[in-house]
Design a protein around this motif. Structure first.
Motif, PDB file in Angstrom:
ATOM      1  N   GLU A 163       0.936  -1.356  -0.052  1.00  0.00           N
ATOM      2  CA  GLU A 163       0.015  -0.107   0.092  1.00  0.00           C
ATOM      3  C   GLU A 163       0.874   1.201  -0.002  1.00  0.00           C
ATOM      4  O   GLU A 163       1.864   1.149   0.762  1.00  0.00           O
ATOM      5  N   ASN A 191       0.161   5.166   0.801  1.00  0.00           N
ATOM      6  CA  ASN A 191      -0.665   6.444   1.284  1.00  0.00           C
ATOM      7  C   ASN A 191      -1.914   5.843   1.371  1.00  0.00           C
ATOM      8  O   ASN A 191      -2.982   6.395   0.856  1.00  0.00           O
ATOM      9  N   GLY A 192      -2.248   4.654   1.825  1.00  0.00           N
ATOM     10  CA  GLY A 192      -3.541   3.957   2.069  1.00  0.00           C
ATOM     11  C   GLY A 192      -4.178   3.198   1.095  1.00  0.00           C
ATOM     12  O   GLY A 192      -5.347   3.018   1.073  1.00  0.00           O
ATOM     13  N   GLN A 193      -3.514   3.156  -0.342  1.00  0.00           N
ATOM     14  CA  GLN A 193      -4.010   2.554  -1.488  1.00  0.00           C
ATOM     15  C   GLN A 193      -3.067   1.252  -1.782  1.00  0.00           C
ATOM     16  O   GLN A 193      -2.224   1.479  -1.984  1.00  0.00           O
ATOM     17  N   ASP A 194      -3.928   0.146  -2.246  1.00  0.00           N
ATOM     18  CA  ASP A 194      -3.013  -1.021  -2.572  1.00  0.00           C
ATOM     19  C   ASP A 194      -2.546  -0.431  -4.245  1.00  0.00           C
ATOM     20  O   ASP A 194      -3.253   0.132  -4.947  1.00  0.00           O
ATOM     21  N   ASP A 211      -4.326  -4.682  -8.288  1.00  0.00           N
ATOM     22  CA  ASP A 211      -5.132  -5.808  -7.993  1.00  0.00           C
ATOM     23  C   ASP A 211      -4.689  -7.038  -8.128  1.00  0.00           C
ATOM     24  O   ASP A 211      -5.516  -8.132  -7.923  1.00  0.00           O
ATOM     25  N   LEU A 252       0.019   7.336  -7.001  1.00  0.00           N
ATOM     26  CA  LEU A 252      -0.235   7.094  -5.591  1.00  0.00           C
ATOM     27  C   LEU A 252       0.825   7.926  -4.593  1.00  0.00           C
ATOM     28  O   LEU A 252       0.558   8.211  -3.327  1.00  0.00           O
TER      29      LEU A 252
END
Length: 954
Positions: free
Chosen positions: A166, A168-171, A174, A198
């Motif tokens: 991750e 900054n909080g995002q994967d 996918d 990101l």
């Protein structure tokens, strides 16, 4: 070149190297492929232009004097690490017309320079109190400050275990179960993900979710499983950032990172399942400013293996299925039925009391109305969800299950069908290859069989080609993919997937003096024994990639591996060039083998082994010729011929019999070209006779099943092959379909006719090996086959079989969509073919003797008389021979149904009879039935004869 741009021709699907999910260059000199769509009949490419960075400073155009559009050599200077370019292609046909430029694709160099990998592997520090355990999942993080806006950023990462990053909080993507399973001690792969969007100027954070996955799993059977790779997972991260001000920054994992056994995932295992506690959620943990001061510093894990770029598509979520039924079992348990045996996990939306545990158990079948978990052996295949007290959404991350049914325990409130459909979804996972092949025919049972093969492949192509996806195994058995490779290459664009796995094959061989293990990656204590048909994956699979994808690079990469296996075989065969008296799996899972002895086949294992000596030597000879190594071609060609003659002398008689008078023995002799033309015809007749004697039921295991239909049809016995395909009694391909199967089974009778599970220790309901028959459906029944590598030239030669009214196949070749098929109408067969632009086709029409027809691209159709003999049904009586009844599908079915109704599980049940010959009459076979049986059979047969006579009278 003429730059006019007629609308009739266009370039599409420009690709770089093998992957189908993006244009990733894993080498400085990637190959290019493109598809031409043209309405011009017989369109053929005369030349092409490739434009790099069109419309930008430094634009370059390469003019190529080639008619090839598949795996064309890189026409520019080698790519540099981290490079990104746009690429376009246009083509000129022999008609002089030039296409417009294709839409630009982005070429992303995903390799690093030699010595550039700098990231150490790091993992959680050992738990101070030991409560978390050495393989505990956990979270790792660090922060970085960027002094300017980000122009470009690429994440390179790998793991001993499975992970997700991750930022900054995002994967970052996918992909699932990264980096997948390779032969870790020899080969690791890394991702290369564009994460520019990101990152931002100022404070940033990088976090990693980490679990043990395949790295910490315990492998082995009968309670003797052991950890093979390591007890603790670790991850390596290398983040390359280019800032708008021209400066660069590289962040790597290191001892300053922090990590702890925290977060919702409490425990995770491939076989065991996952425990997720929503009360342990840590909002903001992967964002800047999170307080990680209580987390210990990470441990650095030594590793001598430098990761290489991944060349295959990763595992992803590829489908979702809704609940089809909610079942209350006899014991009162709640089971969800998804209507399809699949591989993946459940996504659950639930609200309940804080701390309440919902347990999910997975299985492929029900037995006696309850979840059938015995075939799982020691795999718990159980997920536990601990509720937070609010609405929770769960989906296990680092495990997967093979299942159709899920037992739910601890659910808060009622779980009826409407509630279940709103709350629970089955998430299907697989390596994310592009679907390329389809088949359909007039028999819905055969269509279901084909669909079962597709689902079996999806479920067993999870990072590597496995045997089964559900029990405590899920290993890369080499024999399974050796026989299934051609089918896999049609159904999905599996070139990258298999080329990646073959690198592990070569690495494992190099560690074992050329022996290809029975599983790759090799994690079993006994897996280094050479075994025919299993180790031969080293020669067969690279040949398949050449034949189906024109992947000469894969063949060249694997050529040393192929030769090494051939040299092992020559050593094992000795001066006689016969592989005898050693460990073998033989014709594994022959239907006559006892449940506790799956190697107990009718065909002598030495016959199988020595046939494969010839086969692999033949394939290495062909590879040497293809790659321009005439000396090796001569050496291995001579050995192949000597081994072939040795096989014939040792295992055949002058009359054309094989000393193991069994279906597989003859199929090997015919399809491996072990005998001369006259003997081949004689053996084809004998094979057909054996199949008829068995009541047109299959008598082969893993070795014979993929080739028996080719052996029959190529020797003039398409009628017998058709009866074998359409048989529904056990053993047969359609038996499982009649029992409700939605994937291909490991055993012909994984489920017995009474609905109970086969008592054998080894019983799976999702094994693709017997599904290799689908390749024959594509190539022979529908008639769509490659006649040159990669389908540059098609061979359209359909073989209509009795019992079908039509069949067709559609395949997305690298050159475009190809189709072939036939339909029967009023005594005629209409054959159709679609030939992609820049290819040609050889057409062989059913029943014709005038030779081949050569055609170019376009849509074609021919009509010929139906060559199938329409036999007039003869009256059937108790004096009819069993052979005559076997040859009459309607009478065969009527007699079997009548006997079943009379006798139930009679010891002499005709369904298990092995002697459907002309030397025995139906009346002879009724002596052990109740006295009323002959009279009842006469009545049934009289009804059949009268029914048949009625249309003739009209």
């Amino acid at each position: 070149m003429n730059n006019d741009s007629p609308s009739t021709t266009a370039v599409s699907r420009v690709r770089v190297e093998r992957r189908t999910d993006g244009d990733f260059a894993d080498t400085p000199n990637p190959r290019l492929s493109w598809t031409v769509e043209s309405a011009v009949p017989g369109w053929w490419q005369a030349g092409a232009e490739v434009r790099l960075d069109g419309g930008q400073a430094g634009e370059r155009v390469a003019r190529l004097d080639t008619d090839e559009s598949r795996f064309v050599a890189w026409p520019f200077e080698p790519l540099r690490p981290h490079a990104r370019h746009t690429l376009q292609v246009r083509v000129t046909g022999v008609d002089g017309g030039t296409s417009p430029w294709s839409e630009p694709v982005t070429v992303h160099a995903v390799f690093l320079a030699d010595g550039e990998w700098a990231a150490p592997f790091v993992g959680l520090a050992p738990a101070q109190d030991g409560a978390a355990g050495p393989a505990a999942p956990g979270l790792l993080r660090t922060e970085l400050d960027l002094g300017a806006d980000v122009a470009r950023a690429t994440l390179y990462a790998s793991a001993h275990g499975v992970y997700q990053v991750e930022i900054n909080g995002q994967d970052v993507d996918d992909a699932l179960l990264k980096p997948g399973w390779t032969a870790y001690q020899h080969r690791l792969v890394h991702e290369a993900t564009d994460v520019t969007a990101l990152l931002r100027a100022g404070a940033n954070a990088v976090g990693v979710r980490l679990a043990g996955g395949w790295w910490t799993e315990r492998y082995g059977f009968h309670g003797a499983a052991r950890t093979f790779y390591g007890e603790r997972p670790a991850v390596a991260v290398q983040l390359h950032v280019e800032l708008a001000d021209g400066t660069t920054s590289v962040l790597t994992t290191g001892p300053d990172w922090r990590g702890a056994a925290v977060g919702p995932v409490v425990a995770s295992g491939i076989y065991a399942g996952e425990r997720i506690d929503a009360r342990r959620a840590l909002p903001g943990w992967s964002g800047p400013g999170f307080d990680d001061s209580a987390w210990p510093r990470v441990d650095v894990h030594p590793s001598d293996v430098v990761p290489e770029p991944a060349i295959a598509e990763p595992v992803r979520r590829v489908d979702e299925l809704a609940v089809q039924d909610v079942i209350t079992t006899p014991s009162g348990r709640t089971v969800l039925d998804f209507g399809q045996n699949l591989v993946g996990r459940l996504q659950v939306r639930v609200t309940g009391e804080r701390g309440q545990v919902v347990t999910l158990r997975h299985a492929e079948v029900l037995e006696d109305g309850e979840l059938g978990v015995r075939p799982l052996r020691l795999a718990a295949a159980t997920d536990q969800l601990v509720l937070s007290g609010e609405e929770d959404v769960f989906e296990p991350e680092f495990t997967f299950h093979g299942f159709r049914y899920a037992e739910i325990d601890g659910w808060p409130g009622e779980l009826d069908l409407s509630t279940a459909r709103a709350a629970v979804t089955a998430v299907v996972i697989s390596s994310d290859m592009r679907r390329t092949g389809w088949f359909e025919c007039s028999d819905e049972r055969v269509d279901r069989l084909h669909e079962n093969v597709v689902w079996g492949m999806r479920g067993n192509f999870v990072s590597l080609p496995t045997d089964c996806p559900q029990r405590d195994e899920r290993l890369g058995w080499t024999g399974d993919i050796q026989v299934f490779g051609p089918t896999a290459s049609y159904l999905y664009d599996s070139d990258a997937f298999l080329a990646s796995w073959l690198r592990d094959v070569a690495a494992e061989q190099a560690a074992r003096d050329g022996v290809c293990p029975i599983v790759v990656p090799m994690v079993l204590p006994f897996g280094a024994k050479p075994a025919a048909a299993w180790g031969d994956a080293a020669t067969v699979v690279p040949t398949t990639l050449l034949e189906r994808f024109a992947d000469r690079r894969a063949l060249a990469e694997q050529y040393p591996s192929m030769r090494a296996w051939a040299d092992v075989l020559v050593g094992l065969a000795g001066d006689r060039l016969l592989w005898e008296g050693m460990f073998q799996f033989g014709d594994w899972l022959d239907p006559d083998a006892p449940p506790d002895d799956p190697a107990g086949a009718k065909t002598d294992p030495d016959i199988v082994a020595s046939a494969y000596v010839v086969r692999s030597l033949q394939l290495v000879t062909a590879a040497a010729r293809e790659l321009g190594d005439p000396e090796a071609a001569g050496t291995y060609g001579d050995l192949a011929e000597r081994a072939r003659l040795a096989w014939v002398r040792e295992y055949t008689t002058p009359a054309g019999r094989v000393v193991s008078d069994a279906q597989t023995a003859y199929a090997l002799a015919i399809t491996f070209d072990l005998v001369d033309a006259a003997t081949r015809a004689t053996m084809g007749d004998r094979l057909a006779w054996l199949v008829r004697r068995a009541g047109y039921r299959i008598g082969t295991g893993f070795v014979g099943t993929p080739i028996i239909q080719d052996a029959l049809t190529s020797t003039g016995h398409a009628d017998v092959a058709g009866r074998l395909l359409l048989q529904t009694g056990v053993p047969s391909w359609l038996y499982a379909v009649t029992m409700g199967a939605t994937t291909v089974w490991e055993r012909w009778d994984s489920m017995l006719p009474d609905g109970s599970i086969n008592p054998g220790e080894m019983t799976s309901f999702n094994h693709y090996a017997f599904g290799a028959v689908a390749d024959w459906l594509h190539r022979t029944v529908a008639g769509l086959a490659p006649d040159a590598p990669g389908y540059r030239r098609l061979r359209v030669a359909p073989v209509p079989i009795a019992g079908l009214d039509h069949a067709s196949a559609r395949y997305e070749t690298a050159y475009g969509t190809a189709e072939a098929g036939w339909a029967a109408h009023g005594g005629q067969i209409v054959v159709h073919a679609v030939v992609p632009a820049n290819t040609s086709a050889v057409i062989v029409l059913p029943g014709t003797v005038d030779g081949e027809i050569q055609v170019g691209s376009g849509r074609h159709e021919w009509t010929v008389p139906d060559p199938r003999q329409q036999a007039v049904p003869q009256p059937v009586t108790l004096a009819s021979t069993l052979g005559e009844i076997a040859d009459d599908p309607e009478a065969y079915a009527v007699v079997l149904d009548a006997v079943d109704a009379l006798a139930g599980k009679w010891d002499g049940n005709l369904r298990s009879l092995q002697e459907w010959t002309d030397q025995r009459t139906l009346g002879d076979e009724l002596v052990r039935l109740p006295p009323a049986a002959p009279e009842r059979l006469r009545t049934v047969l009289d009804e059949l004869n009268s029914r048949r006579a009625a249309p003739a009278a009209r």
